[in-house]
Design an enzyme around this catalytic site. Structure first.
Site, PDB file in Angstrom:
ATOM      1  N   LEU A 113      24.330 -12.260  -5.848  1.00 58.65           N
ATOM      2  CA  LEU A 113      24.230 -11.108  -6.738  1.00 58.65           C
ATOM      3  C   LEU A 113      22.754 -10.742  -6.783  1.00 58.65           C
ATOM      4  O   LEU A 113      21.900 -11.629  -6.864  1.00 58.65           O
ATOM      5  CB  LEU A 113      24.718 -11.442  -8.154  1.00 58.65           C
ATOM      6  CG  LEU A 113      26.222 -11.713  -8.329  1.00 58.65           C
ATOM      7  CD1 LEU A 113      26.489 -12.170  -9.758  1.00 58.65           C
ATOM      8  CD2 LEU A 113      27.039 -10.472  -8.011  1.00 58.65           C
ATOM      9  N   ASP A 114      22.438  -9.447  -6.724  1.00 52.56           N
ATOM     10  CA  ASP A 114      21.027  -9.086  -6.757  1.00 52.56           C
ATOM     11  C   ASP A 114      20.438  -9.407  -8.128  1.00 52.56           C
ATOM     12  O   ASP A 114      21.166  -9.646  -9.098  1.00 52.56           O
ATOM     13  CB  ASP A 114      20.812  -7.621  -6.367  1.00 52.56           C
ATOM     14  CG  ASP A 114      21.470  -6.652  -7.323  1.00 52.56           C
ATOM     15  OD1 ASP A 114      21.124  -6.659  -8.515  1.00 52.56           O
ATOM     16  OD2 ASP A 114      22.317  -5.857  -6.871  1.00 52.56           O
ATOM     17  N   ALA A 115      19.125  -9.432  -8.209  1.00 55.09           N
ATOM     18  CA  ALA A 115      18.446  -9.895  -9.418  1.00 55.09           C
ATOM     19  C   ALA A 115      18.820  -9.068 -10.646  1.00 55.09           C
ATOM     20  O   ALA A 115      18.876  -9.595 -11.758  1.00 55.09           O
ATOM     21  CB  ALA A 115      16.927  -9.869  -9.212  1.00 55.09           C
ATOM     22  N   THR A 117      21.678  -7.685 -11.258  1.00 53.80           N
ATOM     23  CA  THR A 117      23.102  -7.771 -11.552  1.00 53.80           C
ATOM     24  C   THR A 117      23.429  -9.129 -12.154  1.00 53.80           C
ATOM     25  O   THR A 117      22.964 -10.162 -11.667  1.00 53.80           O
ATOM     26  CB  THR A 117      23.937  -7.571 -10.272  1.00 53.80           C
ATOM     27  OG1 THR A 117      23.661  -6.285  -9.725  1.00 53.80           O
ATOM     28  CG2 THR A 117      25.427  -7.681 -10.559  1.00 53.80           C
TER      29      THR A 117
END
Length: 270
Positions: A113-115, A117
């Site tokens: 998951l990107d930072a 999210t």
């Protein structure tokens, strides 16, 4: 399915293996065997003397896969915003190590998951399972809740499911629905809550899809990964999967594993 091992060969009694795995008592498991409720490598077992090799044989009870290796650990994390999905960040940003320090096993994340999210992330030391779930052909379903700018219309929801063109190719949501709309009393800005179900693993796909239809994401959380639901787990907290959750995840992985997917150790991706 052909057995991976010779049933007559040396091994451990099926009752003992399943009892050690916490399925039920040996007496209850003997009843399961007689009733034909247990499969070994896809074949129904009815002999009480059946021996298996836990390292290689695959066992299902009532259609649900069982993990025989008790050294394997499976953890659900509600990743908070601001944490990058890696075990060691070269730039010194907050990473996942803080959530694995209390576990004796060396755990790694399945996917990313990107930072910016938050939401459901799986941590495990099961390299074979992680390899399958992260395989591009596997296409595990994921459910996201996105808070976006502006008022999303029914036409926009239809566009998301019909498909849109992005710079790296077309994409369509498996499902999309509008949950809510609101207007800030302080700023007067309008926003919407949208639920998207996707099986794509492409980078920042939800953010790029919503931007493409004119509704940039301001907040994003992943609520579901395959059969796993985040539920009420608070941000920054983790818990081990229940036996029911693990069984559902293993069953899904064994059923839908791509033909060219081969087990391997989990590798940390930078």
């Amino acid at each position: 399915m052909t057995s991976l091992t010779d049933p007559a060969a040396d091994g451990i009694r099926l009752q003992k293996v399943l009892a050690n795995a916490g399925v039920a008592s040996r007496r209850v498991i003997e009843d399961y065997i007689v009733e034909g409720r247990i499969l070994v490598n896809g074949e129904v077992v009815t002999e009480l003397g059946r021996r298996i090799h836990p390292e290689t044989d695959l066992v299902d009870v009532d259609g649900t896969a069982v993990q025989l290796d008790v050294s394997k650990r499976y953890v659900m994390l509600n990743k908070p915003i601001g944490v990058v999905s890696t075990m060691r960040d070269e730039n010194g940003r907050p990473d996942l190590r803080r959530f694995t320090e209390d576990y004796e096993e060396r755990l790694y994340n399945v996917g990313r998951l990107d930072a910016e999210t938050s939401g459901l992330l799986i941590l495990t030391n099961d390299g074979a399972l992680a390899h399958v779930l992260a395989h591009p052909s596997f296409g595990v379903t994921k459910v996201y809740i996105a808070k976006v700018e502006g008022i999303v219309t029914a036409q926009t929801i239809a566009t998301l499911t019909k498909g849109i063109e992005l710079e790296d190719g077309p994409i369509a949501a498996d499902k999309a629905r509008l949950l809510d709309t609101s207007t800030s009393s302080a700023s007067g800005k309008e926003s919407s809550l949208v639920e998207l179900t996707l099986h794509s693993g492409r980078n920042r796909i939800v953010r790029r899809m919503m931007s493409a239809v004119g509704h940039p994401v301001t907040e994003l959380v992943r609520r579901q990964f395959g059969p796993l639901h985040l539920g009420t787990l608070p941000a920054g907290k983790s818990r081990e999967l229940s036996k029911i959750e693990l069984g559902a995840l293993l069953t899904l992985a064994r059923r839908d594993a791509p033909a060219d997917a081969t087990p391997g150790d989990v590798q940390e991706k930078q």
